[in-house]
Design an enzyme around this catalytic site. Sequence first.
Site, PDB file in Angstrom:
ATOM      1  N   THR A 146     -41.149 -17.015  11.292  1.00  0.00           N
ATOM      2  CA  THR A 146     -42.539 -17.473  11.249  1.00  0.00           C
ATOM      3  C   THR A 146     -43.161 -17.615  12.627  1.00  0.00           C
ATOM      4  O   THR A 146     -42.478 -17.497  13.621  1.00  0.00           O
ATOM      5  CB  THR A 146     -42.617 -18.832  10.534  1.00  0.00           C
ATOM      6  OG1 THR A 146     -41.652 -19.698  11.102  1.00  0.00           O
ATOM      7  CG2 THR A 146     -42.343 -18.676   9.070  1.00  0.00           C
ATOM      8  N   ASN A 200     -32.828 -20.371  15.789  1.00  0.00           N
ATOM      9  CA  ASN A 200     -32.750 -19.980  14.390  1.00  0.00           C
ATOM     10  C   ASN A 200     -33.561 -20.842  13.438  1.00  0.00           C
ATOM     11  O   ASN A 200     -33.702 -20.509  12.265  1.00  0.00           O
ATOM     12  CB  ASN A 200     -31.290 -19.932  13.949  1.00  0.00           C
ATOM     13  CG  ASN A 200     -30.608 -18.740  14.565  1.00  0.00           C
ATOM     14  OD1 ASN A 200     -31.046 -17.619  14.354  1.00  0.00           O
ATOM     15  ND2 ASN A 200     -29.587 -18.972  15.365  1.00  0.00           N
ATOM     16  N   GLU A 220     -26.304 -16.386  20.440  1.00  0.00           N
ATOM     17  CA  GLU A 220     -27.549 -17.144  20.466  1.00  0.00           C
ATOM     18  C   GLU A 220     -27.321 -18.558  20.994  1.00  0.00           C
ATOM     19  O   GLU A 220     -26.508 -19.311  20.456  1.00  0.00           O
ATOM     20  CB  GLU A 220     -28.173 -17.172  19.071  1.00  0.00           C
ATOM     21  CG  GLU A 220     -28.790 -15.821  18.715  1.00  0.00           C
ATOM     22  CD  GLU A 220     -29.272 -15.735  17.290  1.00  0.00           C
ATOM     23  OE1 GLU A 220     -30.057 -14.818  16.999  1.00  0.00           O
ATOM     24  OE2 GLU A 220     -28.863 -16.568  16.463  1.00  0.00           O
ATOM     25  N   LYS A 253     -25.569  -4.209  20.404  1.00  0.00           N
ATOM     26  CA  LYS A 253     -26.563  -5.278  20.345  1.00  0.00           C
ATOM     27  C   LYS A 253     -26.107  -6.283  19.302  1.00  0.00           C
ATOM     28  O   LYS A 253     -25.341  -5.956  18.387  1.00  0.00           O
ATOM     29  CB  LYS A 253     -27.945  -4.729  20.003  1.00  0.00           C
ATOM     30  CG  LYS A 253     -28.143  -4.149  18.624  1.00  0.00           C
ATOM     31  CD  LYS A 253     -28.381  -5.131  17.522  1.00  0.00           C
ATOM     32  CE  LYS A 253     -29.585  -6.006  17.782  1.00  0.00           C
ATOM     33  NZ  LYS A 253     -29.711  -6.967  16.609  1.00  0.00           N
ATOM     34  N   THR A 276     -32.629  -7.432  19.748  1.00  0.00           N
ATOM     35  CA  THR A 276     -33.523  -8.354  19.030  1.00  0.00           C
ATOM     36  C   THR A 276     -33.492  -9.701  19.756  1.00  0.00           C
ATOM     37  O   THR A 276     -34.226  -9.895  20.714  1.00  0.00           O
ATOM     38  CB  THR A 276     -33.134  -8.494  17.541  1.00  0.00           C
ATOM     39  OG1 THR A 276     -31.743  -8.772  17.433  1.00  0.00           O
ATOM     40  CG2 THR A 276     -33.461  -7.224  16.776  1.00  0.00           C
ATOM     41  N   THR A 332     -19.605  -5.188  14.378  1.00  0.00           N
ATOM     42  CA  THR A 332     -20.548  -6.224  14.734  1.00  0.00           C
ATOM     43  C   THR A 332     -21.907  -5.654  15.074  1.00  0.00           C
ATOM     44  O   THR A 332     -22.079  -4.994  16.081  1.00  0.00           O
ATOM     45  CB  THR A 332     -19.999  -7.031  15.912  1.00  0.00           C
ATOM     46  OG1 THR A 332     -18.824  -7.675  15.460  1.00  0.00           O
ATOM     47  CG2 THR A 332     -20.988  -8.064  16.365  1.00  0.00           C
TER      48      THR A 332
END
Lengths: 380, 380
Positions: free
Chosen positions: B380, B375, B254, B164, B141, B175
Amino acid sequence: MRLPIGFRAGATQAGIKPSGKPDLALLVSGTPCSWAFVGTLNKAAAPCVARGRQLLAAGQGLQAIVVNAGNANCATGEQGIWADARMAELAAAQLQLAPETVLTASTGVIGQPLPVEKIEAALPQIRLGLEIDPFMEAIMTTDLVPKMAEATLSSGARVVGVCKGSGMIAPNMATMLAYIVSDAAVSQEELRRGWQGVVDKSFNQVTVDTDTSTNDMAVLMTNGAAGPVDLAEFWQAVERVCVELARKLARDGEGATKLLTVKVTGAKSDVEARKAALSVAASPLWKSAVYGNDPNWGRVMMALGKAGVALEPDKVRITLQGIPLYAGKVLEFDRAQASQAMQAEEVLVEADLGLGEGQGTAWGCDLTEGYVRINALYTT
Amino acid sequence: MRLPIGFRAGATQAGIKPSGKPDLALLVSGTPCSWAFVGTLNKAAAPCVARGRQLLAAGQGLQAIVVNAGNANCATGEQGIWADARMAELAAAQLQLAPETVLTASTGVIGQPLPVEKIEAALPQIRLGLEIDPFMEAIMTTDLVPKMAEATLSSGARVVGVCKGSGMIAPNMATMLAYIVSDAAVSQEELRRGWQGVVDKSFNQVTVDTDTSTNDMAVLMTNGAAGPVDLAEFWQAVERVCVELARKLARDGEGATKLLTVKVTGAKSDVEARKAALSVAASPLWKSAVYGNDPNWGRVMMALGKAGVALEPDKVRITLQGIPLYAGKVLEFDRAQASQAMQAEEVLVEADLGLGEGQGTAWGCDLTEGYVRINALYTT
């Protein structure tokens, strides 16, 4: 903000903060006070926290608080313990008090020796006055705004509180430094009975970054100068002041652009409700979404689910800024409208767990690039 | 990366990811496998996690895994449970297997209905091959890089793992999605006995943001095609593969620019050492300092102190990139040199608690503006 009767405060520049701003402060009562104290649960607690616990156990009335900002005097070994005691002695000598009636506090960088000689040189410059503002300003570190609150009881007695803290703010302790003073006449026993409960519903429900400070303390002291009060009214006033400070603490979280308030109802108990609310307020993913005005309520559900409290997703209802988003199932809602509603000074999430009568509130802030920038370069 | 003997994998675009990238994947064994499974402890767990636990309890051998990425199918109520079962049925029909031998997994946005019709339409397009890479790429993702690792035993049997995950990564569960497959012959009992221990030392020691996913799972499956193996050697290989994947997971956190490795020794037990290491790896303040190349070791001490393990600051020794910074007292060190040493792909913190023989390692990453940006705007 004017102090209650019999209290005075002042501050000066000792040269501990590299900025040269005021960094040494005194808060003094003309007579010994009843007091209560909650300190950090961090096992690397600073000497001032350990000393505060000792003073409390020794049982004397508290008469003064001396605080330095810019240096936490934590992880500084034997020298740190000596420096902390020395700061109390110096303040006590100047105020003509016994050192055992003077509480110390340090806040700032961890692991650097406290320059006591600077404190010794600067203490005599402090002029005491009737306003708490100079004290408040001197104890700030990364705080952007002073945080003060007050309440007046029907008897005329007053409750005045200040607190500082912006990062390294997390639950399970008192939050950074908070001092609540009152001229109400309340016994030491009564103060100690009630203080932890207020802290649990206010400062312990604030989270900025889940990091628990080594120097946290929350102190409540009353000198009785305004005479006896109704105890229920007194505690309501103290709680109101502490909740207002807690909200200001969260709103001034490092890098924050918004206050995040999370109200949980329908939990199995108040304790579970507070825990669930705190989990949502602390979630980096939800905090990032709040920053981005993204009504991604799935992250609220995730945070409720990881909180370690009873949860049945099919019974949960989630509302954001008054807009229902989930009620045991996904609801249709106008995403653009919800996003717009999030563009406010305060974002309110309400979650009804549908399992019981427990309720609780937590306060946090959004997570922004600013938090990272502030903390990527703080000591150097 | 070539799969072990008897395994095949493949993927396709079902149109679930808005990007149009591959998002539907199959991993299949020609014969039923012994298997072990660890799922998230989040109480808002997705239907696929609950179904995985049911399959495990039912006791059948596992023969296939079907994964969709882009939609977590979590907090989607009755429809979500139906959609999850339907995904298993569709995959099973295509592979001519019983649905009870097909494990499902979903990962992505929480709280949006899973478009099963897209999965139904796309499944027949999947071509199975001998490489695991297409499967790996389809389950990503926000991951920036595919995460794969392998080990070969002396018997020739192989262990191949993929995982992932990049955000919503926190301890106390497996995880996100991790699949380890081997052609070694190992019994179901043996797999289940050993798997949790490996997960505890690898995936459960990774933290990106303290947020626990609703869809985590870690699966180990062996089909025996390469015959019997030495069990000790097998578990060493599995642990090596899982630790390598755990490190890759943390490095690809991230917004991360660096891998943060925290080794704790001298704790009262291995469990306490792992807990202390994880607390340091998870601290937003220390993670921000790592990003800013700031050797602010006081934050390491703070994080050790809040970990809830036995700690005596006077006995602690802290080393950063091999440079001693604290040894029961503040050490003199060249701050510029330490900062320069932090400008590396991997930052290593070593903390000796000086209390016992316990040791453990945790992996995390730095906290950057990138994490916030990713994040703040995800759905959106």
